[in-house]
Design a protein around this motif. Structure first.
Motif, PDB file in Angstrom:
ATOM      1  N   THR A 159     -72.428 103.451 -50.107  1.00 27.96           N
ATOM      2  CA  THR A 159     -72.842 102.189 -50.739  1.00 27.96           C
ATOM      3  C   THR A 159     -73.177 102.417 -52.210  1.00 27.96           C
ATOM      4  O   THR A 159     -72.841 101.596 -53.072  1.00 27.96           O
ATOM      5  CB  THR A 159     -74.070 101.602 -50.013  1.00 27.96           C
ATOM      6  OG1 THR A 159     -73.747 101.362 -48.651  1.00 27.96           O
ATOM      7  CG2 THR A 159     -74.516 100.292 -50.670  1.00 27.96           C
ATOM      8  N   GLY A 160     -73.824 103.536 -52.489  1.00 30.35           N
ATOM      9  CA  GLY A 160     -74.175 103.854 -53.865  1.00 30.35           C
ATOM     10  C   GLY A 160     -72.967 104.056 -54.758  1.00 30.35           C
ATOM     11  O   GLY A 160     -72.963 103.639 -55.927  1.00 30.35           O
ATOM     12  N   LEU A 161     -71.937 104.682 -54.228  1.00 37.64           N
ATOM     13  CA  LEU A 161     -70.714 104.866 -55.014  1.00 37.64           C
ATOM     14  C   LEU A 161     -70.067 103.525 -55.359  1.00 37.64           C
ATOM     15  O   LEU A 161     -69.612 103.305 -56.488  1.00 37.64           O
ATOM     16  CB  LEU A 161     -69.730 105.750 -54.253  1.00 37.64           C
ATOM     17  CG  LEU A 161     -70.110 107.226 -54.086  1.00 37.64           C
ATOM     18  CD1 LEU A 161     -69.055 107.958 -53.256  1.00 37.64           C
ATOM     19  CD2 LEU A 161     -70.273 107.907 -55.446  1.00 37.64           C
ATOM     20  N   VAL A 162     -70.024 102.623 -54.373  1.00 33.96           N
ATOM     21  CA  VAL A 162     -69.466 101.289 -54.624  1.00 33.96           C
ATOM     22  C   VAL A 162     -70.328 100.545 -55.639  1.00 33.96           C
ATOM     23  O   VAL A 162     -69.819  99.845 -56.525  1.00 33.96           O
ATOM     24  CB  VAL A 162     -69.350 100.493 -53.301  1.00 33.96           C
ATOM     25  CG1 VAL A 162     -68.918  99.056 -53.584  1.00 33.96           C
ATOM     26  CG2 VAL A 162     -68.372 101.172 -52.357  1.00 33.96           C
ATOM     27  N   LEU A 179     -78.349  91.757 -55.272  1.00 36.86           N
ATOM     28  CA  LEU A 179     -79.101  91.336 -54.089  1.00 36.86           C
ATOM     29  C   LEU A 179     -78.449  91.871 -52.815  1.00 36.86           C
ATOM     30  O   LEU A 179     -79.140  92.323 -51.889  1.00 36.86           O
ATOM     31  CB  LEU A 179     -79.204  89.816 -54.043  1.00 36.86           C
ATOM     32  CG  LEU A 179     -80.026  89.157 -55.168  1.00 36.86           C
ATOM     33  CD1 LEU A 179     -79.995  87.647 -55.033  1.00 36.86           C
ATOM     34  CD2 LEU A 179     -81.461  89.673 -55.163  1.00 36.86           C
ATOM     35  N   VAL A 180     -77.125  91.842 -52.766  1.00 39.70           N
ATOM     36  CA  VAL A 180     -76.416  92.356 -51.586  1.00 39.70           C
ATOM     37  C   VAL A 180     -76.640  93.854 -51.434  1.00 39.70           C
ATOM     38  O   VAL A 180     -76.952  94.352 -50.339  1.00 39.70           O
ATOM     39  CB  VAL A 180     -74.907  92.044 -51.695  1.00 39.70           C
ATOM     40  CG1 VAL A 180     -74.136  92.783 -50.599  1.00 39.70           C
ATOM     41  CG2 VAL A 180     -74.671  90.543 -51.579  1.00 39.70           C
ATOM     42  N   VAL A 181     -76.511  94.605 -52.519  1.00 35.06           N
ATOM     43  CA  VAL A 181     -76.685  96.059 -52.449  1.00 35.06           C
ATOM     44  C   VAL A 181     -78.124  96.412 -52.089  1.00 35.06           C
ATOM     45  O   VAL A 181     -78.371  97.323 -51.288  1.00 35.06           O
ATOM     46  CB  VAL A 181     -76.283  96.716 -53.780  1.00 35.06           C
ATOM     47  CG1 VAL A 181     -76.596  98.207 -53.759  1.00 35.06           C
ATOM     48  CG2 VAL A 181     -74.803  96.507 -54.053  1.00 35.06           C
ATOM     49  N   ALA A 182     -79.098  95.700 -52.663  1.00 37.39           N
ATOM     50  CA  ALA A 182     -80.501  95.972 -52.341  1.00 37.39           C
ATOM     51  C   ALA A 182     -80.756  95.800 -50.851  1.00 37.39           C
ATOM     52  O   ALA A 182     -81.465  96.601 -50.228  1.00 37.39           O
ATOM     53  CB  ALA A 182     -81.411  95.057 -53.155  1.00 37.39           C
ATOM     54  N   GLY A 183     -80.178  94.747 -50.266  1.00 32.93           N
ATOM     55  CA  GLY A 183     -80.333  94.535 -48.831  1.00 32.93           C
ATOM     56  C   GLY A 183     -79.694  95.637 -48.010  1.00 32.93           C
ATOM     57  O   GLY A 183     -80.277  96.107 -47.017  1.00 32.93           O
ATOM     58  N   LEU A 184     -78.507  96.074 -48.420  1.00 31.76           N
ATOM     59  CA  LEU A 184     -77.816  97.136 -47.680  1.00 31.76           C
ATOM     60  C   LEU A 184     -78.588  98.451 -47.714  1.00 31.76           C
ATOM     61  O   LEU A 184     -78.692  99.160 -46.709  1.00 31.76           O
ATOM     62  CB  LEU A 184     -76.408  97.342 -48.264  1.00 31.76           C
ATOM     63  CG  LEU A 184     -75.376  96.247 -47.978  1.00 31.76           C
ATOM     64  CD1 LEU A 184     -74.094  96.517 -48.741  1.00 31.76           C
ATOM     65  CD2 LEU A 184     -75.100  96.160 -46.482  1.00 31.76           C
ATOM     66  N   LEU A 185     -79.147  98.783 -48.864  1.00 34.51           N
ATOM     67  CA  LEU A 185     -79.875 100.041 -48.985  1.00 34.51           C
ATOM     68  C   LEU A 185     -81.133 100.077 -48.119  1.00 34.51           C
ATOM     69  O   LEU A 185     -81.643 101.152 -47.799  1.00 34.51           O
ATOM     70  CB  LEU A 185     -80.244 100.305 -50.450  1.00 34.51           C
ATOM     71  CG  LEU A 185     -79.074 100.589 -51.401  1.00 34.51           C
ATOM     72  CD1 LEU A 185     -79.580 100.813 -52.824  1.00 34.51           C
ATOM     73  CD2 LEU A 185     -78.270 101.806 -50.934  1.00 34.51           C
ATOM     74  N   LEU A 186     -81.622  98.909 -47.733  1.00 30.07           N
ATOM     75  CA  LEU A 186     -82.808  98.857 -46.880  1.00 30.07           C
ATOM     76  C   LEU A 186     -82.482  99.123 -45.409  1.00 30.07           C
ATOM     77  O   LEU A 186     -83.359  99.546 -44.647  1.00 30.07           O
ATOM     78  CB  LEU A 186     -83.477  97.478 -47.004  1.00 30.07           C
ATOM     79  CG  LEU A 186     -84.270  97.207 -48.294  1.00 30.07           C
ATOM     80  CD1 LEU A 186     -84.742  95.763 -48.321  1.00 30.07           C
ATOM     81  CD2 LEU A 186     -85.449  98.167 -48.419  1.00 30.07           C
ATOM     82  N   VAL A 187     -81.232  98.875 -45.007  1.00 29.45           N
ATOM     83  CA  VAL A 187     -80.917  98.920 -43.573  1.00 29.45           C
ATOM     84  C   VAL A 187     -79.952 100.031 -43.178  1.00 29.45           C
ATOM     85  O   VAL A 187     -79.874 100.369 -41.996  1.00 29.45           O
ATOM     86  CB  VAL A 187     -80.346  97.551 -43.111  1.00 29.45           C
ATOM     87  CG1 VAL A 187     -81.364  96.439 -43.336  1.00 29.45           C
ATOM     88  CG2 VAL A 187     -79.041  97.224 -43.836  1.00 29.45           C
ATOM     89  N   VAL A 188     -79.224 100.617 -44.114  1.00 24.65           N
ATOM     90  CA  VAL A 188     -78.218 101.609 -43.736  1.00 24.65           C
ATOM     91  C   VAL A 188     -78.831 103.006 -43.704  1.00 24.65           C
ATOM     92  O   VAL A 188     -79.897 103.261 -44.274  1.00 24.65           O
ATOM     93  CB  VAL A 188     -77.020 101.587 -44.707  1.00 24.65           C
ATOM     94  CG1 VAL A 188     -76.339 100.233 -44.684  1.00 24.65           C
ATOM     95  CG2 VAL A 188     -77.466 101.932 -46.131  1.00 24.65           C
ATOM     96  N   PRO A 191     -85.035 102.563 -54.200  1.00 30.78           N
ATOM     97  CA  PRO A 191     -83.954 102.003 -55.030  1.00 30.78           C
ATOM     98  C   PRO A 191     -83.757 100.505 -54.844  1.00 30.78           C
ATOM     99  O   PRO A 191     -83.380  99.814 -55.784  1.00 30.78           O
ATOM    100  CB  PRO A 191     -82.722 102.796 -54.578  1.00 30.78           C
ATOM    101  CG  PRO A 191     -83.060 103.315 -53.220  1.00 30.78           C
ATOM    102  CD  PRO A 191     -84.530 103.570 -53.250  1.00 30.78           C
ATOM    103  N   SER A 192     -84.014  99.990 -53.645  1.00 31.36           N
ATOM    104  CA  SER A 192     -83.838  98.546 -53.417  1.00 31.36           C
ATOM    105  C   SER A 192     -84.782  97.735 -54.291  1.00 31.36           C
ATOM    106  O   SER A 192     -84.404  96.692 -54.844  1.00 31.36           O
ATOM    107  CB  SER A 192     -84.076  98.212 -51.949  1.00 31.36           C
ATOM    108  OG  SER A 192     -83.061  98.740 -51.135  1.00 31.36           O
ATOM    109  N   LEU A 193     -86.021  98.201 -54.416  1.00 33.74           N
ATOM    110  CA  LEU A 193     -86.989  97.517 -55.278  1.00 33.74           C
ATOM    111  C   LEU A 193     -86.505  97.512 -56.721  1.00 33.74           C
ATOM    112  O   LEU A 193     -86.614  96.500 -57.432  1.00 33.74           O
ATOM    113  CB  LEU A 193     -88.357  98.192 -55.165  1.00 33.74           C
ATOM    114  CG  LEU A 193     -89.457  97.639 -56.076  1.00 33.74           C
ATOM    115  CD1 LEU A 193     -89.717  96.172 -55.778  1.00 33.74           C
ATOM    116  CD2 LEU A 193     -90.739  98.459 -55.920  1.00 33.74           C
ATOM    117  N   ALA A 194     -85.962  98.636 -57.176  1.00 30.16           N
ATOM    118  CA  ALA A 194     -85.448  98.717 -58.543  1.00 30.16           C
ATOM    119  C   ALA A 194     -84.328  97.707 -58.777  1.00 30.16           C
ATOM    120  O   ALA A 194     -84.276  97.051 -59.823  1.00 30.16           O
ATOM    121  CB  ALA A 194     -84.950 100.134 -58.825  1.00 30.16           C
ATOM    122  N   LEU A 195     -83.435  97.554 -57.792  1.00 31.02           N
ATOM    123  CA  LEU A 195     -82.327  96.609 -57.946  1.00 31.02           C
ATOM    124  C   LEU A 195     -82.826  95.163 -57.948  1.00 31.02           C
ATOM    125  O   LEU A 195     -82.288  94.314 -58.668  1.00 31.02           O
ATOM    126  CB  LEU A 195     -81.317  96.816 -56.815  1.00 31.02           C
ATOM    127  CG  LEU A 195     -80.628  98.190 -56.770  1.00 31.02           C
ATOM    128  CD1 LEU A 195     -79.567  98.217 -55.680  1.00 31.02           C
ATOM    129  CD2 LEU A 195     -80.017  98.530 -58.122  1.00 31.02           C
TER     130      LEU A 195
END
Length: 434
Positions: free
Chosen positions: A337-340, A320-329, A400-404
């Motif tokens: 972010t993807g590497l982490v 959930l945290v990564v999905a949110g980050l991918l939407l705004v960064v 990708p956020s939707l997939a996560l």
């Protein structure tokens, strides 16, 4: 001078702990070199997709074929259970080496047929992981019936080796070599499969592992036969983390948040797409190398079932945290972010995997173990196919956020299955070995 302590297998003579340890190490060494060759070729396949030589559809085609073979795990278990697990693994590596030799000869005499040969080779090579997955677990289950710590260490070694050697080293190397020489990829698999055959042969001669059927001679015939609907549904719903349905749900989510999301991350990288994809896969592999040993350490600090629950909850929160980050960064931040994401997901997924695998090997034996294990592999295969095609509909490379978020949803369903688990009375099949 005292002799080495001995342990009693579920059937057969006592085996010294030293010999058991030696056999386990030789078997793990055989796995290392064998999987190195297999993943080298698989990495080359992904690299050809990243370079545009093969279409994105090829990922789903190859996944579908490989997982359909894995869906036959109950049949594979029935056929292999009557033989020594170690010897079946020797035969599997030898067969893969022969296949690689035939493919290599065809490439040398007909270089214009490189792509068709590669496609057929990849499809045929997908059979061997399906066989070895089942047989490796038969081998680990025999260790668990003798010494759970040995089984935990073996499982952690297997998962860690698969990650580090297969994902961190072989697959990225295959990605990079994809546009250089497919012949080298197949020749490498030939050499490594042959070496794996020799190492596993040493293990099989150090400690002779009896067929799994020896654990339960009267009942083992029911594997793939005479299983009532009631028994199947009980295994589906009432076995917690060992449930085939549990495996299916996690695999659907994992397929959606796997290579397709990695491709989306690689597209944001300030480098060649093939190199970027290799970097993301390597990060996942590093995490997946660490994860099994995290699971091994945690297992001594609490109930394994509760640990599985906690790891899944942590995975949902992380997604959930990564999905949110991918939407705004922005694009640069998406790459980092993807590497982490790949690193942490590797740790969490493999921590859970080693815990659930050992739990299954510890709690079940004989007929019921083989049934639950093989149907779990079949469910995992079905989940991979379903997740792969569902991912295409979600367009994860663009979203990708939707997939996560969808992956997190499937993990929540798995948590619900754990919560409604109905305990069953102990039976001779589920009781610990004496």
């Amino acid at each position: 001078m005292t002799s080495a302590p001995s342990v009693q297998a579920s059937s057969g003579p006592a085996v010294s702990t030293a010999r058991l340890l030696s056999a386990r190490r030789w078997m793990t060494a055989g796995l290392v070199v064998s999987i190195l060759g297999t993943r080298l070729v698989e990495g080359g396949s992904d690299g050809l997709v990243a370079l545009g030589v093969l279409p994105l559809l090829w990922v789903s085609v190859l996944t579908t074929f490989g997982e359909l073979v894995s869906f036959a795990s109950p049949l594979i278990a029935r056929l292999t259970a009557r033989f020594s697990p170690a010897r079946v693994l020797v035969a599997s590596d030898l067969a893969e080496a022969l296949l690689s030799g035939v493919a290599l000869v065809m490439l040398l005499i007909a270089p214009g047929w490189t792509m068709p040969v590669m496609i057929v080779y990849l499809l045929l090579a997908a059979v061997f992981p399906a066989v070895t997955d089942v047989v490796e677990e038969f081998y680990g289950q025999q260790l668990a019936q003798v010494d759970v710590k040995q089984a935990l260490t073996f499982n952690a070694s297997v998962y860690s080796v698969l990650a580090f050697v297969g994902i961190v080293i072989a697959m990225p190397l295959g990605n990079i070599l994809a546009g250089v020489s497919i012949t080298v990829l197949i020749a490498g698999n030939l050499i490594l499969s042959a070496l794996g055959t020799l190492l596993r042969l040493v293990s099989s001669r150090t400690v002779v592992t009896p067929p799994a059927t020896d654990q339960d001679l009267e009942d083992f015939g029911v594997l793939g036969e005479r299983m009532t609907v009631r028994v199947f549904l009980q295994d589906l719903w009432a076995t917690g983390a060992a449930s085939p349905l549990f495996s299916f749900l996690l695999q659907v989510g994992g397929a959606i948040g796997g290579v397709f999301v990695y491709l989306a991350i690689a597209q944001k990288a300030p480098m060649d797409p093939a190199v970027a994809l290799a970097s993301v896969i390597a990060m996942f592999g590093i995490g997946a190398t660490i994860g099994p040993w995290v699971g091994r350490a945690l297992s001594s600090r609490g109930d394994i079932r509760r640990l599985v629950w906690l790891v899944l909850v942590a995975t949902v929160a992380f997604l959930l945290v990564v999905a949110g980050l991918l939407l705004v960064v922005d694009s640069a931040a998406t790459w980092w972010t993807g590497l982490v994401y790949a690193l942490v997901l590797g740790i969490l997924s493999r921590t859970r995997a080693v815990l659930t695998t050992t739990l299954r090997q510890q709690d079940y034996r004989g007929t019921r173990f083989a049934r639950i294990m093989s149907w779990s592999f079949a469910a995992t295969a079905l989940g991979a196919v379903a997740g792969s095609w569902l991912a295409l509909g979600l367009q994860p490379t663009q979203h990708p956020s939707l997939a996560l978020l969808v992956q997190a949803g499937f993990i929540v369903l798995a948590l619900v299955l754990l919560a409604v688990r109905v305990p069953t009375a102990a039976t001779p099949e589920t009781a610990p070995a004496p």
